[in-house]
Design an enzyme around this catalytic site. Sequence first.
Site, PDB file in Angstrom:
ATOM      1  N   ASP A 123       0.818  -1.213   0.000  1.00  0.00           N
ATOM      2  CA  ASP A 123       0.000   0.000   0.000  1.00  0.00           C
ATOM      3  C   ASP A 123       0.848   1.258   0.000  1.00  0.00           C
ATOM      4  O   ASP A 123       0.415   2.301  -0.475  1.00  0.00           O
ATOM      5  CB  ASP A 123      -0.950  -0.010   1.200  1.00  0.00           C
ATOM      6  CG  ASP A 123      -2.026  -1.060   1.000  1.00  0.00           C
ATOM      7  OD1 ASP A 123      -1.739  -2.240   1.260  1.00  0.00           O
ATOM      8  OD2 ASP A 123      -3.117  -0.708   0.516  1.00  0.00           O
ATOM      9  N   ASN A 181       1.585  -3.068   4.110  1.00  0.00           N
ATOM     10  CA  ASN A 181       0.652  -3.896   3.346  1.00  0.00           C
ATOM     11  C   ASN A 181      -0.339  -4.487   4.357  1.00  0.00           C
ATOM     12  O   ASN A 181      -0.223  -4.280   5.563  1.00  0.00           O
ATOM     13  CB  ASN A 181       1.408  -4.987   2.569  1.00  0.00           C
ATOM     14  CG  ASN A 181       0.528  -5.694   1.550  1.00  0.00           C
ATOM     15  OD1 ASN A 181      -0.218  -5.037   0.815  1.00  0.00           O
ATOM     16  ND2 ASN A 181       0.589  -7.011   1.496  1.00  0.00           N
TER      17      ASN A 181
END
Lengths: 298, 298
Positions: free
Chosen positions: B190, B200
Amino acid sequence: VALRSAADVAEAIRAMVVRGAPAIGLSAAWGMVVAARHGEDLAAADFLLRQSRPTAVNLAHALDALQSCWGNPDALLLAAETLAREVERAEVVMAAHGASLLRGRVLTHCNTGPLATGGYGTALGVIVEAHRRGRLQQVWVGETRPYLQGARLTAWELAQAKVPATVITDSTAATLMAQGRVDAVIVGADRMAANGDFANKIGTYGLAVLARHHGLPCYVALPTSTIDLLTPDGAAIPIEERDPEEVRCLGPCRVLPDSVPALHLAFDVTPAALVTAIVTERGVLRPPFGEALRRIAG
Amino acid sequence: VALRSAADVAEAIRAMVVRGAPAIGLSAAWGMVVAARHGEDLAAADFLLRQSRPTAVNLAHALDALQSCWGNPDALLLAAETLAREVERAEVVMAAHGASLLRGRVLTHCNTGPLATGGYGTALGVIVEAHRRGRLQQVWVGETRPYLQGARLTAWELAQAKVPATVITDSTAATLMAQGRVDAVIVGADRMAANGDFANKIGTYGLAVLARHHGLPCYVALPTSTIDLLTPDGAAIPIEERDPEEVRCLGPCRVLPDSVPALHLAFDVTPAALVTAIVTERGVLRPPFGEALRRIAG
Protein backbone atom coordinates in the site's frame (compact mmCIF):
# COMPACT_ATOMS: atom_id res chain seq x y z
CA VAL A 1 -26.18 -31.59 24.97
CA ALA A 2 -27.28 -34.99 26.27
CA LEU A 3 -25.02 -37.88 25.32
CA ARG A 4 -26.47 -41.34 25.98
CA SER A 5 -23.93 -43.77 24.55
CA ALA A 6 -20.23 -44.13 23.83
CA ALA A 7 -21.11 -43.45 20.17
CA ASP A 8 -22.80 -40.17 21.18
CA VAL A 9 -19.70 -39.12 23.11
CA ALA A 10 -17.33 -40.16 20.32
CA GLU A 11 -19.37 -38.13 17.82
CA ALA A 12 -19.39 -35.11 20.17
CA ILE A 13 -15.59 -35.31 20.34
CA ARG A 14 -15.23 -35.77 16.58
CA ALA A 15 -17.58 -32.87 15.80
CA MET A 16 -15.81 -30.67 18.38
CA VAL A 17 -18.85 -30.21 20.62
CA VAL A 18 -16.20 -30.99 23.24
CA ARG A 19 -12.64 -29.95 22.47
CA GLY A 20 -9.39 -29.26 24.27
CA ALA A 21 -7.06 -32.13 25.05
CA PRO A 22 -7.88 -32.50 28.79
CA ALA A 23 -11.64 -32.10 28.22
CA ILE A 24 -11.54 -34.70 25.45
CA GLY A 25 -9.81 -37.16 27.78
CA LEU A 26 -12.36 -36.65 30.55
CA SER A 27 -15.28 -36.85 28.10
CA ALA A 28 -13.97 -40.20 26.89
CA ALA A 29 -13.79 -41.41 30.50
CA TRP A 30 -17.42 -40.39 31.10
CA GLY A 31 -18.29 -42.02 27.78
CA MET A 32 -17.05 -45.33 29.21
CA VAL A 33 -19.15 -44.81 32.36
CA VAL A 34 -22.25 -44.18 30.22
CA ALA A 35 -21.44 -47.23 28.08
CA ALA A 36 -21.12 -49.43 31.20
CA ARG A 37 -24.46 -48.15 32.60
CA HIS A 38 -26.21 -49.06 29.37
CA GLY A 39 -24.60 -52.46 29.11
CA GLU A 40 -22.65 -51.62 25.96
CA ASP A 41 -19.70 -53.74 24.81
CA LEU A 42 -16.89 -51.86 26.58
CA ALA A 43 -14.15 -52.97 24.20
CA ALA A 44 -16.19 -51.56 21.30
CA ALA A 45 -16.91 -48.38 23.27
CA ASP A 46 -13.22 -47.96 24.08
CA PHE A 47 -12.33 -48.43 20.40
CA LEU A 48 -14.91 -45.88 19.22
CA LEU A 49 -13.79 -43.26 21.72
CA ARG A 50 -10.09 -43.86 21.07
CA GLN A 51 -10.57 -43.23 17.33
CA SER A 52 -12.68 -40.09 17.70
CA ARG A 53 -9.77 -37.67 17.25
CA PRO A 54 -6.15 -38.53 16.45
CA THR A 55 -3.88 -35.84 17.89
CA ALA A 56 -4.56 -35.41 21.62
CA VAL A 57 -2.91 -38.16 23.64
CA ASN A 58 -5.01 -37.43 26.74
CA LEU A 59 -7.76 -39.42 25.08
CA ALA A 60 -5.66 -42.60 25.08
CA HIS A 61 -4.30 -41.89 28.58
CA ALA A 62 -7.80 -41.51 30.05
CA LEU A 63 -9.07 -44.69 28.37
CA ASP A 64 -5.95 -46.62 29.44
CA ALA A 65 -6.54 -45.52 33.06
CA LEU A 66 -10.03 -47.04 33.01
CA GLN A 67 -9.29 -50.38 31.34
CA SER A 68 -8.64 -52.27 34.60
CA CYS A 69 -12.18 -51.35 35.77
CA TRP A 70 -14.21 -52.63 32.81
CA GLY A 71 -15.50 -55.57 34.85
CA ASN A 72 -16.90 -53.39 37.64
CA PRO A 73 -19.24 -50.44 36.85
CA ASP A 74 -18.86 -48.99 40.36
CA ALA A 75 -15.08 -49.05 40.08
CA LEU A 76 -15.32 -47.53 36.61
CA LEU A 77 -17.38 -44.61 37.92
CA LEU A 78 -14.96 -44.13 40.80
CA ALA A 79 -11.99 -44.22 38.40
CA ALA A 80 -13.60 -41.59 36.14
CA GLU A 81 -14.37 -39.35 39.15
CA THR A 82 -10.83 -39.73 40.44
CA LEU A 83 -9.39 -38.94 37.02
CA ALA A 84 -11.52 -35.77 36.80
CA ARG A 85 -10.33 -34.62 40.23
CA GLU A 86 -6.70 -35.39 39.38
CA VAL A 87 -6.87 -33.53 36.09
CA GLU A 88 -8.28 -30.39 37.70
CA ARG A 89 -5.84 -30.57 40.63
CA ALA A 90 -2.92 -30.87 38.20
CA GLU A 91 -4.12 -27.69 36.48
CA VAL A 92 -4.26 -25.73 39.74
CA VAL A 93 -0.74 -26.83 40.65
CA MET A 94 0.53 -26.10 37.13
CA ALA A 95 -0.88 -22.57 37.35
CA ALA A 96 0.97 -22.01 40.63
CA HIS A 97 4.24 -23.23 39.08
CA GLY A 98 3.89 -21.17 35.91
CA ALA A 99 2.51 -17.86 37.18
CA SER A 100 5.90 -16.42 38.11
CA LEU A 101 7.08 -16.79 34.48
CA LEU A 102 4.58 -14.24 33.18
CA ARG A 103 4.51 -10.47 33.51
CA GLY A 104 3.13 -7.54 31.57
CA ARG A 105 1.38 -8.44 28.35
CA VAL A 106 1.03 -12.03 27.22
CA LEU A 107 -0.32 -13.51 24.04
CA THR A 108 -2.20 -16.79 23.87
CA HIS A 109 -3.81 -18.85 21.15
CA CYS A 110 -6.85 -21.12 20.99
CA ASN A 111 -8.64 -22.18 24.16
CA THR A 112 -7.01 -23.68 27.24
CA GLY A 113 -9.33 -22.52 30.01
CA PRO A 114 -12.16 -24.19 31.96
CA LEU A 115 -14.10 -24.96 28.76
CA ALA A 116 -11.23 -27.04 27.34
CA THR A 117 -9.79 -28.75 30.38
CA GLY A 118 -10.49 -30.31 33.74
CA GLY A 119 -12.04 -27.06 34.98
CA TYR A 120 -9.19 -24.71 35.81
CA GLY A 121 -7.21 -24.54 32.60
CA THR A 122 -3.68 -25.18 31.37
CA ALA A 123 -2.10 -22.09 29.72
CA LEU A 124 -5.16 -20.05 30.69
CA GLY A 125 -4.92 -21.25 34.29
CA VAL A 126 -1.33 -19.94 34.39
CA ILE A 127 -2.52 -16.62 32.94
CA VAL A 128 -5.37 -16.25 35.43
CA GLU A 129 -3.06 -17.08 38.35
CA ALA A 130 -0.44 -14.58 37.11
CA HIS A 131 -3.15 -11.94 36.92
CA ARG A 132 -4.39 -12.81 40.41
CA ARG A 133 -0.84 -12.16 41.63
CA GLY A 134 -0.87 -8.70 40.00
CA ARG A 135 1.72 -9.59 37.37
CA LEU A 136 -0.32 -9.05 34.18
CA GLN A 137 -1.54 -5.93 32.43
CA GLN A 138 -3.05 -7.36 29.29
CA VAL A 139 -3.79 -10.61 27.49
CA TRP A 140 -3.85 -10.70 23.68
CA VAL A 141 -6.11 -13.48 22.44
CA GLY A 142 -5.66 -14.76 18.89
CA GLU A 143 -9.12 -15.41 17.46
CA THR A 144 -7.96 -18.86 16.23
CA ARG A 145 -9.39 -19.44 12.79
CA PRO A 146 -11.15 -21.45 11.58
CA TYR A 147 -13.08 -22.43 14.73
CA LEU A 148 -12.54 -19.17 16.58
CA GLN A 149 -11.93 -20.84 19.93
CA GLY A 150 -9.96 -17.75 21.01
CA ALA A 151 -12.70 -15.26 20.14
CA ARG A 152 -15.64 -17.40 21.20
CA LEU A 153 -14.30 -19.24 24.26
CA THR A 154 -11.05 -17.78 25.63
CA ALA A 155 -12.34 -14.21 25.44
CA TRP A 156 -15.42 -15.25 27.42
CA GLU A 157 -13.35 -17.17 30.00
CA LEU A 158 -11.03 -14.19 30.55
CA ALA A 159 -14.03 -11.86 30.91
CA GLN A 160 -15.46 -14.24 33.56
CA ALA A 161 -12.11 -14.20 35.37
CA LYS A 162 -11.95 -10.37 35.08
CA VAL A 163 -8.60 -10.47 33.28
CA PRO A 164 -8.16 -7.59 30.78
CA ALA A 165 -8.13 -9.18 27.32
CA THR A 166 -8.24 -7.98 23.73
CA VAL A 167 -8.97 -10.20 20.76
CA ILE A 168 -6.87 -9.92 17.59
CA THR A 169 -6.91 -11.67 14.24
CA ASP A 170 -4.24 -14.36 14.23
CA SER A 171 -2.05 -12.47 11.76
CA THR A 172 -1.87 -9.40 14.03
CA ALA A 173 0.44 -11.11 16.56
CA ALA A 174 3.64 -10.43 14.57
CA THR A 175 3.06 -6.68 14.49
CA LEU A 176 2.22 -6.47 18.20
CA MET A 177 5.54 -8.21 18.89
CA ALA A 178 7.41 -5.80 16.59
CA GLN A 179 5.75 -2.86 18.38
CA GLY A 180 6.99 -4.13 21.76
CA ARG A 181 3.46 -4.81 22.98
CA VAL A 182 3.98 -8.50 23.85
CA ASP A 183 6.17 -9.80 26.70
CA ALA A 184 5.59 -13.54 26.33
CA VAL A 185 3.64 -16.19 24.44
CA ILE A 186 1.97 -19.03 26.35
CA VAL A 187 -0.04 -21.86 24.83
CA GLY A 188 -1.31 -25.33 25.68
CA ALA A 189 -0.60 -28.59 23.86
CA ASP A 190 -2.50 -31.56 22.46
CA ARG A 191 0.46 -33.92 22.55
CA MET A 192 4.11 -33.52 23.50
CA ALA A 193 6.69 -35.96 22.14
CA ALA A 194 9.57 -37.36 24.20
CA ASN A 195 11.98 -34.67 22.95
CA GLY A 196 9.65 -31.74 23.81
CA ASP A 197 8.27 -31.13 20.30
CA PHE A 198 4.53 -30.59 20.66
CA ALA A 199 1.35 -30.46 18.62
CA ASN A 200 -1.13 -27.69 19.31
CA LYS A 201 -3.78 -25.72 17.43
CA ILE A 202 -2.74 -24.57 13.96
CA GLY A 203 -1.00 -21.20 14.33
CA THR A 204 1.05 -22.13 17.39
CA TYR A 205 4.19 -22.96 15.41
CA GLY A 206 4.12 -19.59 13.65
CA LEU A 207 3.76 -17.79 16.99
CA ALA A 208 6.77 -19.70 18.34
CA VAL A 209 8.90 -18.68 15.32
CA LEU A 210 7.75 -15.07 15.69
CA ALA A 211 8.49 -15.07 19.43
CA ARG A 212 12.02 -16.32 18.72
CA HIS A 213 12.52 -13.66 16.01
CA HIS A 214 11.49 -10.94 18.46
CA GLY A 215 13.47 -12.32 21.41
CA LEU A 216 10.35 -13.19 23.42
CA PRO A 217 9.88 -16.24 25.63
CA CYS A 218 7.51 -18.95 24.42
CA TYR A 219 5.96 -21.15 27.12
CA VAL A 220 3.81 -24.25 26.85
CA ALA A 221 1.64 -25.41 29.76
CA LEU A 222 0.41 -28.98 29.90
CA PRO A 223 -0.34 -31.79 32.33
CA THR A 224 2.01 -34.77 32.24
CA SER A 225 -0.92 -36.77 30.75
CA THR A 226 -0.33 -34.81 27.52
CA ILE A 227 3.25 -36.09 27.30
CA ASP A 228 3.67 -39.17 25.10
CA LEU A 229 7.08 -40.74 25.65
CA LEU A 230 6.28 -43.36 22.99
CA THR A 231 6.30 -40.63 20.34
CA PRO A 232 9.98 -39.78 19.82
CA ASP A 233 9.54 -36.37 18.16
CA GLY A 234 7.12 -34.04 16.44
CA ALA A 235 7.42 -35.75 13.06
CA ALA A 236 5.77 -38.84 14.59
CA ILE A 237 2.70 -37.00 15.95
CA PRO A 238 -0.36 -37.68 13.77
CA ILE A 239 -1.79 -34.33 12.64
CA GLU A 240 -5.50 -34.24 12.01
CA GLU A 241 -6.62 -32.81 8.68
CA ARG A 242 -10.25 -31.75 9.06
CA ASP A 243 -13.03 -31.01 6.60
CA PRO A 244 -12.09 -28.03 4.38
CA GLU A 245 -15.70 -26.86 4.73
CA GLU A 246 -14.67 -25.58 8.17
CA VAL A 247 -12.33 -23.12 6.39
CA ARG A 248 -14.76 -22.34 3.58
CA CYS A 249 -17.37 -21.18 6.06
CA LEU A 250 -17.57 -18.39 8.60
CA GLY A 251 -20.27 -19.63 10.89
CA PRO A 252 -23.32 -19.93 8.63
CA CYS A 253 -21.72 -18.08 5.69
CA ARG A 254 -19.91 -19.75 2.86
CA VAL A 255 -17.18 -17.29 1.80
CA LEU A 256 -15.24 -19.26 -0.78
CA PRO A 257 -16.16 -19.76 -4.45
CA ASP A 258 -17.19 -23.40 -4.99
CA SER A 259 -14.44 -23.89 -7.54
CA VAL A 260 -11.61 -23.15 -5.09
CA PRO A 261 -10.35 -25.80 -2.66
CA ALA A 262 -9.30 -25.10 0.91
CA LEU A 263 -6.88 -26.92 3.21
CA HIS A 264 -7.71 -27.41 6.89
CA LEU A 265 -4.82 -28.56 9.05
CA ALA A 266 -6.20 -28.61 12.59
CA PHE A 267 -2.83 -28.67 14.38
CA ASP A 268 0.79 -27.87 13.82
CA VAL A 269 4.01 -29.05 15.45
CA THR A 270 6.33 -26.70 17.32
CA PRO A 271 9.90 -27.96 17.74
CA ALA A 272 11.26 -28.03 21.28
CA ALA A 273 14.08 -25.73 20.17
CA LEU A 274 11.58 -22.83 20.07
CA VAL A 275 10.26 -23.47 23.59
CA THR A 276 11.65 -21.44 26.50
CA ALA A 277 10.08 -23.55 29.27
CA ILE A 278 7.45 -26.24 29.77
CA VAL A 279 5.02 -25.73 32.65
CA THR A 280 3.60 -28.90 34.20
CA GLU A 281 1.99 -29.89 37.49
CA ARG A 282 5.38 -31.35 38.44
CA GLY A 283 7.25 -28.09 37.93
CA VAL A 284 8.75 -25.90 35.23
CA LEU A 285 11.14 -27.64 32.83
CA ARG A 286 13.98 -25.82 31.05
CA PRO A 287 15.87 -27.12 27.99
CA PRO A 288 17.18 -29.60 27.15
CA PHE A 289 13.81 -31.20 27.79
CA GLY A 290 14.33 -34.87 26.92
CA GLU A 291 15.64 -36.12 30.26
CA ALA A 292 13.32 -33.90 32.32
CA LEU A 293 10.29 -35.20 30.39
CA ARG A 294 11.37 -38.83 30.97
CA ARG A 295 11.75 -38.07 34.67
CA ILE A 296 8.31 -36.53 35.17
CA ALA A 297 6.27 -38.63 32.72
CA GLY A 298 8.13 -41.93 32.81
CA VAL B 1 -22.78 0.52 -6.91
CA ALA B 2 -23.59 3.95 -8.38
CA LEU B 3 -21.49 6.81 -6.99
CA ARG B 4 -22.70 10.28 -7.91
CA SER B 5 -20.41 12.66 -6.02
CA ALA B 6 -16.91 12.92 -4.61
CA ALA B 7 -18.46 12.29 -1.20
CA ASP B 8 -20.01 9.03 -2.49
CA VAL B 9 -16.64 7.91 -3.83
CA ALA B 10 -14.79 8.91 -0.64
CA GLU B 11 -17.32 6.93 1.42
CA ALA B 12 -16.97 3.90 -0.90
CA ILE B 13 -13.19 4.03 -0.37
CA ARG B 14 -13.53 4.49 3.40
CA ALA B 15 -16.05 1.63 3.73
CA MET B 16 -13.86 -0.62 1.52
CA VAL B 17 -16.45 -0.99 -1.26
CA VAL B 18 -13.35 -0.27 -3.35
CA ARG B 19 -10.01 -1.39 -1.93
CA GLY B 20 -6.49 -2.16 -3.06
CA ALA B 21 -3.98 0.67 -3.39
CA PRO B 22 -4.08 1.05 -7.22
CA ALA B 23 -7.89 0.72 -7.36
CA ILE B 24 -8.26 3.33 -4.61
CA GLY B 25 -6.07 5.76 -6.57
CA LEU B 26 -8.08 5.27 -9.76
CA SER B 27 -11.39 5.54 -7.91
CA ALA B 28 -10.28 8.87 -6.47
CA ALA B 29 -9.40 10.07 -9.99
CA TRP B 30 -12.88 9.11 -11.25
CA GLY B 31 -14.32 10.77 -8.16
CA MET B 32 -12.76 14.04 -9.31
CA VAL B 33 -14.25 13.56 -12.80
CA VAL B 34 -17.70 12.99 -11.28
CA ALA B 35 -17.26 16.03 -9.03
CA ALA B 36 -16.31 18.22 -12.02
CA ARG B 37 -19.34 17.01 -14.02
CA HIS B 38 -21.66 17.97 -11.19
CA GLY B 39 -20.05 21.34 -10.64
CA GLU B 40 -18.74 20.47 -7.15
CA ASP B 41 -16.01 22.55 -5.49
CA LEU B 42 -12.96 20.58 -6.68
CA ALA B 43 -10.68 21.64 -3.84
CA ALA B 44 -13.27 20.28 -1.36
CA ALA B 45 -13.67 17.11 -3.45
CA ASP B 46 -9.89 16.61 -3.56
CA PHE B 47 -9.70 17.08 0.23
CA LEU B 48 -12.52 14.58 0.90
CA LEU B 49 -10.99 11.92 -1.36
CA ARG B 50 -7.47 12.46 -0.04
CA GLN B 51 -8.67 11.86 3.56
CA SER B 52 -10.73 8.77 2.80
CA ARG B 53 -7.99 6.30 3.78
CA PRO B 54 -4.57 7.05 5.24
CA THR B 55 -2.13 4.33 4.24
CA ALA B 56 -2.09 3.90 0.44
CA VAL B 57 -0.04 6.63 -1.20
CA ASN B 58 -1.54 5.93 -4.66
CA LEU B 59 -4.52 7.98 -3.52
CA ALA B 60 -2.38 11.12 -3.15
CA HIS B 61 -0.42 10.36 -6.31
CA ALA B 62 -3.58 10.05 -8.42
CA LEU B 63 -5.09 13.26 -7.00
CA ASP B 64 -1.78 15.11 -7.47
CA ALA B 65 -1.70 14.03 -11.13
CA LEU B 66 -5.10 15.60 -11.73
CA GLN B 67 -4.64 18.94 -9.95
CA SER B 68 -3.35 20.81 -13.03
CA CYS B 69 -6.62 19.95 -14.87
CA TRP B 70 -9.12 21.27 -12.31
CA GLY B 71 -9.97 24.26 -14.57
CA ASN B 72 -10.87 22.07 -17.56
CA PRO B 73 -13.37 19.18 -17.21
CA ASP B 74 -12.38 17.70 -20.59
CA ALA B 75 -8.71 17.68 -19.64
CA LEU B 76 -9.62 16.17 -16.25
CA LEU B 77 -11.46 13.30 -17.94
CA LEU B 78 -8.55 12.75 -20.32
CA ALA B 79 -6.08 12.79 -17.40
CA ALA B 80 -8.13 10.20 -15.49
CA GLU B 81 -8.38 7.98 -18.58
CA THR B 82 -4.65 8.28 -19.20
CA LEU B 83 -3.90 7.46 -15.57
CA ALA B 84 -6.09 4.34 -15.74
CA ARG B 85 -4.31 3.15 -18.89
CA GLU B 86 -0.89 3.85 -17.40
CA VAL B 87 -1.70 2.01 -14.20
CA GLU B 88 -2.83 -1.09 -16.05
CA ARG B 89 0.10 -0.98 -18.48
CA ALA B 90 2.52 -0.73 -15.54
CA GLU B 91 0.95 -3.89 -14.08
CA VAL B 92 1.37 -5.86 -17.29
CA VAL B 93 5.03 -4.83 -17.53
CA MET B 94 5.60 -5.58 -13.84
CA ALA B 95 4.18 -9.08 -14.33
CA ALA B 96 6.60 -9.70 -17.19
CA HIS B 97 9.55 -8.53 -15.06
CA GLY B 98 8.56 -10.58 -12.01
CA ALA B 99 7.37 -13.85 -13.53
CA SER B 100 10.85 -15.37 -13.79
CA LEU B 101 11.33 -15.00 -10.00
CA LEU B 102 8.57 -17.50 -9.21
CA ARG B 103 8.48 -21.26 -9.55
CA GLY B 104 6.71 -24.18 -7.91
CA ARG B 105 4.40 -23.22 -5.08
CA VAL B 106 3.91 -19.62 -4.04
CA LEU B 107 2.03 -18.11 -1.16
CA THR B 108 0.22 -14.78 -1.36
CA HIS B 109 -1.84 -12.69 1.04
CA CYS B 110 -4.79 -10.35 0.62
CA ASN B 111 -5.93 -9.26 -2.83
CA THR B 112 -3.72 -7.80 -5.54
CA GLY B 113 -5.50 -8.91 -8.71
CA PRO B 114 -7.88 -7.20 -11.14
CA LEU B 115 -10.37 -6.38 -8.36
CA ALA B 116 -7.77 -4.35 -6.41
CA THR B 117 -5.75 -2.68 -9.14
CA GLY B 118 -5.76 -1.11 -12.58
CA GLY B 119 -7.13 -4.31 -14.09
CA TYR B 120 -4.22 -6.76 -14.37
CA GLY B 121 -2.89 -6.97 -10.85
CA THR B 122 0.36 -6.39 -8.97
CA ALA B 123 1.54 -9.50 -7.05
CA LEU B 124 -1.33 -11.49 -8.60
CA GLY B 125 -0.38 -10.29 -12.08
CA VAL B 126 3.12 -11.68 -11.51
CA ILE B 127 1.61 -14.97 -10.30
CA VAL B 128 -0.73 -15.28 -13.30
CA GLU B 129 2.10 -14.51 -15.73
CA ALA B 130 4.40 -17.06 -14.02
CA HIS B 131 1.63 -19.65 -14.33
CA ARG B 132 1.09 -18.75 -18.01
CA ARG B 133 4.80 -19.50 -18.53
CA GLY B 134 4.39 -22.93 -16.95
CA ARG B 135 6.46 -22.10 -13.86
CA LEU B 136 3.83 -22.58 -11.11
CA GLN B 137 2.25 -25.69 -9.64
CA GLN B 138 0.20 -24.21 -6.85
CA VAL B 139 -0.80 -20.94 -5.20
CA TRP B 140 -1.58 -20.84 -1.49
CA VAL B 141 -3.98 -18.02 -0.67
CA GLY B 142 -4.15 -16.73 2.90
CA GLU B 143 -7.81 -16.00 3.64
CA THR B 144 -6.81 -12.59 5.09
CA ARG B 145 -8.86 -11.96 8.19
CA PRO B 146 -10.78 -9.91 9.05
CA TYR B 147 -12.06 -8.86 5.60
CA LEU B 148 -11.24 -12.15 3.87
CA GLN B 149 -10.01 -10.52 0.69
CA GLY B 150 -7.92 -13.64 0.01
CA ALA B 151 -10.83 -16.07 0.34
CA ARG B 152 -13.47 -13.88 -1.25
CA LEU B 153 -11.53 -12.07 -3.99
CA THR B 154 -8.12 -13.60 -4.73
CA ALA B 155 -9.50 -17.15 -4.81
CA TRP B 156 -12.13 -16.04 -7.33
CA GLU B 157 -9.56 -14.18 -9.46
CA LEU B 158 -7.26 -17.21 -9.57
CA ALA B 159 -10.18 -19.47 -10.49
CA GLN B 160 -11.04 -17.07 -13.35
CA ALA B 161 -7.40 -17.20 -14.49
CA LYS B 162 -7.40 -21.02 -14.19
CA VAL B 163 -4.44 -21.00 -11.78
CA PRO B 164 -4.55 -23.89 -9.25
CA ALA B 165 -5.13 -22.28 -5.86
CA THR B 166 -5.94 -23.47 -2.36
CA VAL B 167 -7.17 -21.22 0.44
CA ILE B 168 -5.71 -21.55 3.93
CA THR B 169 -6.33 -19.79 7.21
CA ASP B 170 -3.65 -17.15 7.73
CA SER B 171 -2.02 -19.08 10.56
CA THR B 172 -1.48 -22.17 8.36
CA ALA B 173 1.30 -20.50 6.33
CA ALA B 174 4.05 -21.25 8.86
CA THR B 175 3.39 -24.99 8.82
CA LEU B 176 3.26 -25.20 5.03
CA MET B 177 6.69 -23.53 5.00
CA ALA B 178 8.03 -25.97 7.59
CA GLN B 179 6.67 -28.87 5.51
CA GLY B 180 8.56 -27.64 2.43
CA ARG B 181 5.34 -26.89 0.57
CA VAL B 182 6.10 -23.21 -0.18
CA ASP B 183 8.82 -21.96 -2.56
CA ALA B 184 8.26 -18.20 -2.29
CA VAL B 185 6.04 -15.51 -0.81
CA ILE B 186 4.82 -12.65 -2.99
CA VAL B 187 2.63 -9.77 -1.87
CA GLY B 188 1.62 -6.26 -2.93
CA ALA B 189 2.04 -3.02 -1.01
CA ASP B 190 0.00 0.00 0.00
CA ARG B 191 2.97 2.29 0.48
CA MET B 192 6.72 1.81 0.24
CA ALA B 193 9.05 4.19 2.06
CA ALA B 194 12.30 5.53 0.59
CA ASN B 195 14.36 2.79 2.25
CA GLY B 196 12.17 -0.09 0.97
CA ASP B 197 10.15 -0.66 4.16
CA PHE B 198 6.54 -1.13 3.10
CA ALA B 199 3.02 -1.18 4.49
CA ASN B 200 0.65 -3.90 3.35
CA LYS B 201 -2.33 -5.82 4.69
CA ILE B 202 -1.99 -6.98 8.29
CA GLY B 203 -0.29 -10.38 8.26
CA THR B 204 2.31 -9.50 5.62
CA TYR B 205 5.03 -8.74 8.17
CA GLY B 206 4.56 -12.10 9.88
CA LEU B 207 4.81 -13.91 6.53
CA ALA B 208 8.05 -12.06 5.78
CA VAL B 209 9.54 -13.12 9.14
CA LEU B 210 8.40 -16.71 8.56
CA ALA B 211 9.84 -16.72 5.02
CA ARG B 212 13.19 -15.56 6.40
CA HIS B 213 13.12 -18.22 9.14
CA HIS B 214 12.51 -20.93 6.52
CA GLY B 215 15.07 -19.59 4.02
CA LEU B 216 12.39 -18.67 1.46
CA PRO B 217 12.40 -15.60 -0.80
CA CYS B 218 9.91 -12.84 -0.06
CA TYR B 219 8.94 -10.61 -2.99
CA VAL B 220 6.85 -7.47 -3.12
CA ALA B 221 5.29 -6.27 -6.38
CA LEU B 222 4.18 -2.67 -6.74
CA PRO B 223 3.97 0.14 -9.28
CA THR B 224 6.33 3.09 -8.75
CA SER B 225 3.22 5.14 -7.83
CA THR B 226 3.14 3.17 -4.55
CA ILE B 227 6.65 4.39 -3.65
CA ASP B 228 6.71 7.46 -1.41
CA LEU B 229 10.20 8.97 -1.31
CA LEU B 230 8.99 11.60 1.17
CA THR B 231 8.43 8.87 3.78
CA PRO B 232 11.93 7.95 4.98
CA ASP B 233 11.11 4.56 6.51
CA GLY B 234 8.37 2.28 7.74
CA ALA B 235 8.06 3.99 11.12
CA ALA B 236 6.79 7.10 9.32
CA ILE B 237 3.99 5.33 7.40
CA PRO B 238 0.60 6.08 8.96
CA ILE B 239 -1.09 2.76 9.80
CA GLU B 240 -4.85 2.76 9.71
CA GLU B 241 -6.61 1.35 12.77
CA ARG B 242 -10.12 0.38 11.71
CA ASP B 243 -13.33 -0.29 13.60
CA PRO B 244 -12.90 -3.29 15.97
CA GLU B 245 -16.42 -4.36 14.94
CA GLU B 246 -14.78 -5.68 11.75
CA VAL B 247 -12.87 -8.18 13.92
CA ARG B 248 -15.80 -8.89 16.23
CA CYS B 249 -17.92 -10.01 13.30
CA LEU B 250 -17.71 -12.78 10.76
CA GLY B 251 -19.91 -11.47 8.01
CA PRO B 252 -23.31 -11.13 9.66
CA CYS B 253 -22.35 -13.01 12.85
CA ARG B 254 -21.05 -11.37 15.97
CA VAL B 255 -18.64 -13.88 17.52
CA LEU B 256 -17.16 -11.97 20.42
CA PRO B 257 -18.74 -11.45 23.84
CA ASP B 258 -19.77 -7.78 24.20
CA SER B 259 -17.55 -7.35 27.23
CA VAL B 260 -14.32 -8.16 25.35
CA PRO B 261 -12.57 -5.55 23.21
CA ALA B 262 -10.88 -6.27 19.89
CA LEU B 263 -8.03 -4.51 18.10
CA HIS B 264 -8.14 -4.03 14.34
CA LEU B 265 -4.88 -2.94 12.75
CA ALA B 266 -5.57 -2.85 9.01
CA PHE B 267 -1.92 -2.89 7.89
CA ASP B 268 1.52 -3.75 9.11
CA VAL B 269 5.00 -2.64 8.11
CA THR B 270 7.59 -5.04 6.71
CA PRO B 271 11.20 -3.86 6.97
CA ALA B 272 13.21 -3.83 3.75
CA ALA B 273 15.72 -6.20 5.37
CA LEU B 274 13.17 -9.03 5.01
CA VAL B 275 12.55 -8.37 1.29
CA THR B 276 14.42 -10.45 -1.31
CA ALA B 277 13.46 -8.31 -4.31
CA ILE B 278 11.02 -5.57 -5.30
CA VAL B 279 9.17 -6.04 -8.59
CA THR B 280 8.12 -2.83 -10.37
CA GLU B 281 7.19 -1.82 -13.91
CA ARG B 282 10.73 -0.44 -14.20
CA GLY B 283 12.41 -3.73 -13.36
CA VAL B 284 13.32 -5.96 -10.43
CA LEU B 285 15.25 -4.27 -7.61
CA ARG B 286 17.66 -6.13 -5.33
CA PRO B 287 18.96 -4.85 -1.97
CA PRO B 288 20.14 -2.40 -0.88
CA PHE B 289 16.99 -0.74 -2.14
CA GLY B 290 17.44 2.94 -1.20
CA GLU B 291 19.38 4.13 -4.23
CA ALA B 292 17.43 1.97 -6.69
CA LEU B 293 14.13 3.34 -5.36
CA ARG B 294 15.37 6.94 -5.71
CA ARG B 295 16.42 6.18 -9.29
CA ILE B 296 13.09 4.70 -10.43
CA ALA B 297 10.68 6.83 -8.38
CA GLY B 298 12.58 10.13 -8.14
